[in-house]
Design an enzyme around this catalytic site. Structure first.
Site, PDB file in Angstrom:
ATOM      1  N   ASP A  39       0.852  -1.198   0.000  1.00  0.00           N
ATOM      2  CA  ASP A  39       0.000   0.000   0.000  1.00  0.00           C
ATOM      3  C   ASP A  39       0.886   1.246   0.000  1.00  0.00           C
ATOM      4  OD1 ASP A  39      -3.236   0.490   1.097  1.00  0.00           O
ATOM      5  OD2 ASP A  39      -1.837   2.179   1.010  1.00  0.00           O
ATOM      6  N   THR A  42      -1.570   6.513   0.602  1.00  0.00           N
ATOM      7  CA  THR A  42      -2.026   7.826   0.141  1.00  0.00           C
ATOM      8  C   THR A  42      -2.847   8.420   1.291  1.00  0.00           C
ATOM      9  OG1 THR A  42      -4.148   7.021  -0.671  1.00  0.00           O
ATOM     10  CG2 THR A  42      -2.287   6.911  -2.210  1.00  0.00           C
ATOM     11  N   THR A 104      -2.921   5.192 -11.226  1.00  0.00           N
ATOM     12  CA  THR A 104      -3.030   4.034 -10.320  1.00  0.00           C
ATOM     13  C   THR A 104      -4.021   2.993 -10.843  1.00  0.00           C
ATOM     14  OG1 THR A 104      -2.352   5.210  -8.329  1.00  0.00           O
ATOM     15  CG2 THR A 104      -3.816   3.321  -8.014  1.00  0.00           C
ATOM     16  N   THR A 129     -15.707  -2.189 -10.100  1.00  0.00           N
ATOM     17  CA  THR A 129     -16.844  -1.535  -9.424  1.00  0.00           C
ATOM     18  C   THR A 129     -18.079  -1.544 -10.324  1.00  0.00           C
ATOM     19  OG1 THR A 129     -17.664   0.666  -8.786  1.00  0.00           O
ATOM     20  CG2 THR A 129     -15.776   0.644 -10.236  1.00  0.00           C
ATOM     21  N   ASP A 130     -19.246  -1.466  -9.714  1.00  0.00           N
ATOM     22  CA  ASP A 130     -20.480  -1.390 -10.521  1.00  0.00           C
ATOM     23  C   ASP A 130     -20.547  -0.079 -11.310  1.00  0.00           C
ATOM     24  OD1 ASP A 130     -21.073   0.398  -8.433  1.00  0.00           O
ATOM     25  OD2 ASP A 130     -23.125  -0.331  -8.152  1.00  0.00           O
ATOM     26  N   GLU A 131     -19.697   0.890 -10.932  1.00  0.00           N
ATOM     27  CA  GLU A 131     -19.764   2.191 -11.601  1.00  0.00           C
ATOM     28  C   GLU A 131     -19.271   2.118 -13.041  1.00  0.00           C
ATOM     29  OE1 GLU A 131     -18.663   5.495  -9.111  1.00  0.00           O
ATOM     30  OE2 GLU A 131     -19.118   4.371  -7.292  1.00  0.00           O
ATOM     31  N   TYR A 153     -13.131   8.580 -12.513  1.00  0.00           N
ATOM     32  CA  TYR A 153     -12.944   7.419 -11.632  1.00  0.00           C
ATOM     33  C   TYR A 153     -13.470   6.161 -12.315  1.00  0.00           C
ATOM     34  CZ  TYR A 153     -14.144   3.929  -8.079  1.00  0.00           C
ATOM     35  OH  TYR A 153     -14.295   2.745  -7.391  1.00  0.00           O
ATOM     36  N   LYS A 157     -11.428   2.916 -13.741  1.00  0.00           N
ATOM     37  CA  LYS A 157     -11.704   1.563 -13.237  1.00  0.00           C
ATOM     38  C   LYS A 157     -12.101   0.633 -14.392  1.00  0.00           C
ATOM     39  CE  LYS A 157     -11.737   0.130  -9.588  1.00  0.00           C
ATOM     40  NZ  LYS A 157     -10.642  -0.496  -8.797  1.00  0.00           N
ATOM     41  N   ASN A 183     -20.250   0.181  -0.928  1.00  0.00           N
ATOM     42  CA  ASN A 183     -20.014  -0.443   0.381  1.00  0.00           C
ATOM     43  C   ASN A 183     -20.256   0.567   1.503  1.00  0.00           C
ATOM     44  OD1 ASN A 183     -17.460  -2.962   0.149  1.00  0.00           O
ATOM     45  ND2 ASN A 183     -18.736  -2.240  -1.515  1.00  0.00           N
ATOM     46  N   GLY A 279     -21.753  15.733 -13.687  1.00  0.00           N
ATOM     47  CA  GLY A 279     -21.851  14.384 -14.266  1.00  0.00           C
ATOM     48  C   GLY A 279     -22.348  13.335 -13.273  1.00  0.00           C
TER      49      GLY A 279
HETATM   50  P1  NAD Z   1      -9.889   3.325  -0.186  1.00  0.00           P
HETATM   51  O1  NAD Z   1      -9.742   4.647  -0.858  1.00  0.00           O
HETATM   52  O2  NAD Z   1     -10.411   3.272   1.217  1.00  0.00           O
HETATM   53  O3  NAD Z   1      -8.488   2.568  -0.187  1.00  0.00           O
HETATM   54  C1  NAD Z   1      -7.618   2.557  -1.279  1.00  0.00           C
HETATM   55  C2  NAD Z   1      -6.256   2.077  -0.784  1.00  0.00           C
HETATM   56  O4  NAD Z   1      -5.375   1.984  -1.904  1.00  0.00           O
HETATM   57  C3  NAD Z   1      -5.591   3.033   0.217  1.00  0.00           C
HETATM   58  O5  NAD Z   1      -5.064   2.309   1.307  1.00  0.00           O
HETATM   59  C4  NAD Z   1      -4.480   3.689  -0.591  1.00  0.00           C
HETATM   60  O6  NAD Z   1      -3.371   4.084   0.197  1.00  0.00           O
HETATM   61  C5  NAD Z   1      -4.127   2.579  -1.559  1.00  0.00           C
HETATM   62  N1  NAD Z   1      -3.498   3.070  -2.794  1.00  0.00           N
HETATM   63  C6  NAD Z   1      -3.916   4.081  -3.600  1.00  0.00           C
HETATM   64  N2  NAD Z   1      -3.075   4.237  -4.633  1.00  0.00           N
HETATM   65  C7  NAD Z   1      -2.113   3.291  -4.495  1.00  0.00           C
HETATM   66  C8  NAD Z   1      -0.976   2.935  -5.262  1.00  0.00           C
HETATM   67  N3  NAD Z   1      -0.649   3.598  -6.380  1.00  0.00           N
HETATM   68  N4  NAD Z   1      -0.211   1.894  -4.840  1.00  0.00           N
HETATM   69  C9  NAD Z   1      -0.505   1.230  -3.709  1.00  0.00           C
HETATM   70  N5  NAD Z   1      -1.577   1.536  -2.934  1.00  0.00           N
HETATM   71  C10 NAD Z   1      -2.368   2.545  -3.330  1.00  0.00           C
HETATM   72  O7  NAD Z   1     -10.778   2.459  -1.166  1.00  0.00           O
HETATM   73  P2  NAD Z   1     -11.889   1.334  -0.882  1.00  0.00           P
HETATM   74  O8  NAD Z   1     -13.195   1.987  -0.737  1.00  0.00           O
HETATM   75  O9  NAD Z   1     -11.396   0.407   0.164  1.00  0.00           O
HETATM   76  O10 NAD Z   1     -11.886   0.600  -2.298  1.00  0.00           O
HETATM   77  C11 NAD Z   1     -11.011  -0.492  -2.553  1.00  0.00           C
HETATM   78  C12 NAD Z   1     -11.244  -1.009  -3.949  1.00  0.00           C
HETATM   79  O11 NAD Z   1     -12.606  -1.409  -4.104  1.00  0.00           O
HETATM   80  C13 NAD Z   1     -10.974   0.021  -5.050  1.00  0.00           C
HETATM   81  O12 NAD Z   1     -10.362  -0.632  -6.130  1.00  0.00           O
HETATM   82  C14 NAD Z   1     -12.376   0.508  -5.427  1.00  0.00           C
HETATM   83  O13 NAD Z   1     -12.405   0.958  -6.752  1.00  0.00           O
HETATM   84  C15 NAD Z   1     -13.173  -0.762  -5.234  1.00  0.00           C
HETATM   85  N6  NAD Z   1     -14.603  -0.573  -4.923  1.00  0.00           N
HETATM   86  C16 NAD Z   1     -14.983   0.246  -3.904  1.00  0.00           C
HETATM   87  C17 NAD Z   1     -16.348   0.357  -3.590  1.00  0.00           C
HETATM   88  C18 NAD Z   1     -16.812   1.230  -2.441  1.00  0.00           C
HETATM   89  O14 NAD Z   1     -18.004   1.370  -2.235  1.00  0.00           O
HETATM   90  N7  NAD Z   1     -15.928   1.787  -1.627  1.00  0.00           N
HETATM   91  C19 NAD Z   1     -17.305  -0.345  -4.328  1.00  0.00           C
HETATM   92  C20 NAD Z   1     -16.862  -1.183  -5.381  1.00  0.00           C
HETATM   93  C21 NAD Z   1     -15.507  -1.290  -5.656  1.00  0.00           C
HETATM   94  P1  TYD Z   2     -20.049   8.432  -2.733  1.00  0.00           P
HETATM   95  O1  TYD Z   2     -19.952   7.899  -1.340  1.00  0.00           O
HETATM   96  O2  TYD Z   2     -19.067   9.482  -3.146  1.00  0.00           O
HETATM   97  O3  TYD Z   2     -20.021   7.188  -3.714  1.00  0.00           O
HETATM   98  P2  TYD Z   2     -20.258   7.125  -5.334  1.00  0.00           P
HETATM   99  O4  TYD Z   2     -20.514   8.470  -5.856  1.00  0.00           O
HETATM  100  O5  TYD Z   2     -18.961   6.562  -5.828  1.00  0.00           O
HETATM  101  O6  TYD Z   2     -21.414   6.218  -5.509  1.00  0.00           O
HETATM  102  O7  TYD Z   2     -21.497   9.043  -2.948  1.00  0.00           O
HETATM  103  C1  TYD Z   2     -22.678   8.254  -2.820  1.00  0.00           C
HETATM  104  C2  TYD Z   2     -23.867   9.115  -3.195  1.00  0.00           C
HETATM  105  O8  TYD Z   2     -23.959  10.196  -2.252  1.00  0.00           O
HETATM  106  C3  TYD Z   2     -23.736   9.782  -4.557  1.00  0.00           C
HETATM  107  O9  TYD Z   2     -25.031   9.854  -5.167  1.00  0.00           O
HETATM  108  C4  TYD Z   2     -23.235  11.174  -4.254  1.00  0.00           C
HETATM  109  C5  TYD Z   2     -23.890  11.468  -2.910  1.00  0.00           C
HETATM  110  N1  TYD Z   2     -23.122  12.386  -2.028  1.00  0.00           N
HETATM  111  C6  TYD Z   2     -23.718  13.558  -1.557  1.00  0.00           C
HETATM  112  O10 TYD Z   2     -24.887  13.865  -1.841  1.00  0.00           O
HETATM  113  N2  TYD Z   2     -22.973  14.392  -0.766  1.00  0.00           N
HETATM  114  C7  TYD Z   2     -21.693  14.109  -0.430  1.00  0.00           C
HETATM  115  O11 TYD Z   2     -21.040  14.927   0.290  1.00  0.00           O
HETATM  116  C8  TYD Z   2     -21.087  12.893  -0.898  1.00  0.00           C
HETATM  117  C9  TYD Z   2     -19.667  12.547  -0.551  1.00  0.00           C
HETATM  118  C10 TYD Z   2     -21.855  12.058  -1.694  1.00  0.00           C
END
Ligand code: NAD
Ligand code: TYD
Length: 339
Positions: A39, A42, A104, A129-131, A153, A157, A183, A279
């Site tokens: 890791d 960041t 990244t 991701t579903d996005e 983003y 992805k 999540n 967007g």
């Molecule tokens: P997060 O932002 O909490 O964690 C990302 C981690 O990656 C951090 O620890 C950061 O230091 C590390 N990192 C970033 N750039 C790096 C690099 N160049 N080299 C090594 N480490 C690096 O993210 P998260 O929410 O835990 O998401 C993890 C994964 O799951 C991501 O790939 C994200 O796209 C995917 N994902 C997230 C969600 C969600 O709801 N959070 C949903 C679907 C998929």
């Molecule tokens: P987010 O947690 O950023 O996830 P993602 O956009 O990747 O799905 O946002 C979830 C939803 O919440 C999205 O519709 C944007 C909205 N949102 C707000 O309305 N205000 C905020 O400050 C944030 C961070 C998100």
């Protein structure tokens, strides 16, 4: 069923939210497994997320960038299973700085895939991701739906997602791609909706809802995401597949906000409608029947109790998030929200 009980895992991004849950769960499930986290730490990486593992001989932490071939090659070479969570993950930050996302989420995935090809790694999970499907206004997307990402983003992805698949199609590498929905759970960075709103509400600060707050997401508990990943890892014959992982729990931002305020007993007047995200995808919705059919996986955390329990975790772990929300986060917050 694949025997992974003694596998050596390389978990990139393991100091982040989902990656750290995956690391803890892997070592709980497979007491004889080994886990190395790579890791970069960041702003989103947090060693507190792995503090409980200090001194555990099955666990190692390496600070480094997945884009750095010299660091990546030996680590991949020593591993049986690579799980790539490392990514820049926040849509709002991608709008201001797309370059770090391309670097990244696309180039970093390439460096890992190349190392895995060279080392003949026995399994490579690309956490997508579903996005990547873009906004879905009709039927939930299955894995055959077109990828139509609409922000830097999700586009980055999608690049990592398809690049990973190409290493299966072209080189026969054992790659699996997963696409999970939004999540929630303990230890999520407070830039994201749920932890931002919970921690702001705990401090009686405004909750900045973008636009109307009617945007829809499918929400899944992080522990269910992780259990789905383990179900996939334990199942043979899935190489080359993509799997949606869903909570089947669609909620608008305003519904989530209401749930958080109710769980904390805070008033609705904390809600502040602010300028919409450019967007802003109106809805994500995925069909995960393929995953359920092929692995037998089911989520175990109903949303209402999962959200309540998550809210309580932030209430009881103020030390964790106050640290994360101090310093540079304050600058980001002021600049981004102007609040
Ligand atoms: P997060 O932002 O909490 O964690 C990302 C981690 O990656 C951090 O620890 C950061 O230091 C590390 N990192 C970033 N750039 C790096 C690099 N160049 N080299 C090594 N480490 C690096 O993210 P998260 O929410 O835990 O998401 C993890 C994964 O799951 C991501 O790939 C994200 O796209 C995917 N994902 C997230 C969600 C969600 O709801 N959070 C949903 C679907 C998929
Ligand atoms: P987010 O947690 O950023 O996830 P993602 O956009 O990747 O799905 O946002 C979830 C939803 O919440 C999205 O519709 C944007 C909205 N949102 C707000 O309305 N205000 C905020 O400050 C944030 C961070 C998100």
């Amino acid at each position: 069923m694949a025997d992974v009980s003694r596998a050596r895992f390389l978990v990139t991004g393991g100091a982040g939210f989902i990656g750290s849950h995956f690391v803890h769960d892997t070592l709980r499930r497979y007491p004889e497994a080994r886990v190395t986290v790579l890791d970069k730490l960041t702003y989103a990486g947090n060693l507190d997320n792995l503090a409980e593992l200090k001194g555990d001989s099955r666990f190692a932490f390496v600070r480094g960038d997945i884009c750095d071939r010299e660091i990546v090659r030996p680590l991949v070479g020593e591993s049986d299973i690579v799980v790539n969570f490392a990514a820049e993950t926040h849509v709002d930050r991608a709008i201001g700085d797309p370059g770090s996302f391309v670097q990244t989420d696309v180039y970093g995935a390439y460096i890992l895939l190349e190392a895995a090809r060279e080392a003949k790694t026995s399994r490579f999970l690309q956490i997508s991701t579903d996005e990547v499907y873009g906004e879905i206004l009709g039927d939930a997307a299955n894995e055959e739906a077109p990828l139509l990402p609409r922000n830097p983003y999700s586009a980055s992805k999608a690049g990592g997602d398809r690049l990973a698949y190409s290493y299966h199609a072209t080189y026969g590498m054992p790659v699996i791609v997963t696409r999970c929905s939004n999540n929630y759970g303990p230890r999520q960075h407070p830039e994201k909706l749920v932890p931002l709103f919970v921690t702001n509400a705990l401090d009686d600060a405004p909750l900045p809802v973008y636009g109307t707050g009617t945007n829809l997401r499918d929400w899944i508990h992080v522990r269910d995401h992780v259990s789905a990943l383990h179900a996939i890892i334990e199942t043979d014959g899935l190489d080359g597949h993509a799997f949606n992982i869903a909570g089947r729990n669609e909620k608008s931002v305003l519904e989530i906000t209401g749930g958080i305020l109710d769980a904390l007993g805070k008033p609705r007047d904390l809600v502040r409608h602010v300028k919409d995200r450019p967007g802003h995808d109106r809805r994500y919705a995925i069909d995960d029947s393929k995953l359920r059919r092929m692995t037998g996986w089911k989520p175990a955390h109903p949303f209402e109790s999962g959200l309540r329990e998550t809210v309580l975790w932030y209430r009881e772990n103020r030390d964790w998030w106050e640290k994360v929300k101090s310093g540079v986060f304050q600058d980001y917050y002021r600049k981004h929200y102007g609040l």
